[in-house]
Design an enzyme around this catalytic site. Sequence first.
Site, PDB file in Angstrom:
ATOM      1  N   LYS A  13      70.076 -38.844 -21.714  1.00 36.41           N
ATOM      2  CA  LYS A  13      70.298 -39.720 -20.690  1.00 36.41           C
ATOM      3  C   LYS A  13      69.731 -39.241 -19.239  1.00 36.41           C
ATOM      4  CE  LYS A  13      75.159 -38.719 -20.426  1.00 36.41           C
ATOM      5  NZ  LYS A  13      75.046 -37.759 -21.326  1.00 36.41           N
ATOM      6  N   HIS A  57      69.570 -27.390 -14.484  1.00 39.41           N
ATOM      7  CA  HIS A  57      69.116 -28.633 -14.130  1.00 39.41           C
ATOM      8  C   HIS A  57      68.332 -28.676 -12.722  1.00 39.41           C
ATOM      9  CE1 HIS A  57      70.643 -31.616 -16.800  1.00 39.41           C
ATOM     10  NE2 HIS A  57      71.638 -30.797 -17.112  1.00 39.41           N
ATOM     11  N   ARG A  61      64.211 -30.142 -12.158  1.00 37.45           N
ATOM     12  CA  ARG A  61      63.854 -31.212 -11.257  1.00 37.45           C
ATOM     13  C   ARG A  61      62.848 -31.016 -10.306  1.00 37.45           C
ATOM     14  NH1 ARG A  61      69.436 -31.904 -11.272  1.00 37.45           N
ATOM     15  NH2 ARG A  61      69.802 -30.748  -9.148  1.00 37.45           N
ATOM     16  N   ASP A  90      74.474 -38.549 -10.793  1.00 36.63           N
ATOM     17  CA  ASP A  90      74.743 -37.820 -12.072  1.00 36.63           C
ATOM     18  C   ASP A  90      75.780 -36.897 -12.224  1.00 36.63           C
ATOM     19  OD1 ASP A  90      74.463 -37.236 -14.771  1.00 36.63           O
ATOM     20  OD2 ASP A  90      72.453 -36.493 -14.331  1.00 36.63           O
TER      21      ASP A  90
END
Length: 183
Positions: A13, A57, A61, A90
Site C-alpha cells: 500500500k 523508506h 523515496r 502515512d
Amino acid sequence: MIGFISGGARSGKSAYAEQRAKELYQRSTANHPSASLIYLATAVSSDEEMAKRINIHQEGRGEAWKTIEEPLHIAEIIRSRVAGDVILLDCLTLWLNFAMFQQGLILKQLEPILLNCIQEARNRQVGLLIVSNDLHEGVPNRDPYIMNYVRTLQKLHQILVCYADEVVQVIAGIPIYWKGAGT
C-alpha cells in the site's frame, strides 16, 4: 483530490501510495509550478527496528519528496500547505495509535480532526492521500483496548470512504479500486 489507500501489513500500500502521489504531483505542477510533494510521516522512531524502517523508506523515496514528521498535529501541516501541493499521509493507523494511547483522545474528538484535515485539503486545493492498515480481518482480539482501537480505526475509515474521491485497497501489491478510477 482526497484519496484513501488501505491494505494489510506489507501489502504494497505504501509503494502504491507513493507512486500515486507522484502521479498527482506531476499533474499538479502543470498549473502550480512551485507545488511540493510532501511525505507526512506519522511514525515515531521508538526503537532500532522502527528507525531502520523509517530510514529505508526515506532513502527509497528520493529527493523529490519533502518529509515532515508529525505524529499528531496533521491538520496544522495541511493548513500550512499551498494550492497544488500533494501530501501523502502515512499512516492513519500510527496517527490513531499516538492520538489514543499517548494523548488519550476518543472517537468524538478524532472525527472532527479528520474531517478538518479533509476540509483544509479541499479549501487549499491540496491533494491528500491517506494510507491506513486493514485491521480486524482475522480472528477478533478480545482485549478491550485493542477492540476499541480497531472500532475507532474502522469508523475513521468509514468517514474517509464517504469523503474521498478515490478509495483503493492494495492486496499483494495489486490496487483494487472501490471508488474512483485512479485517473
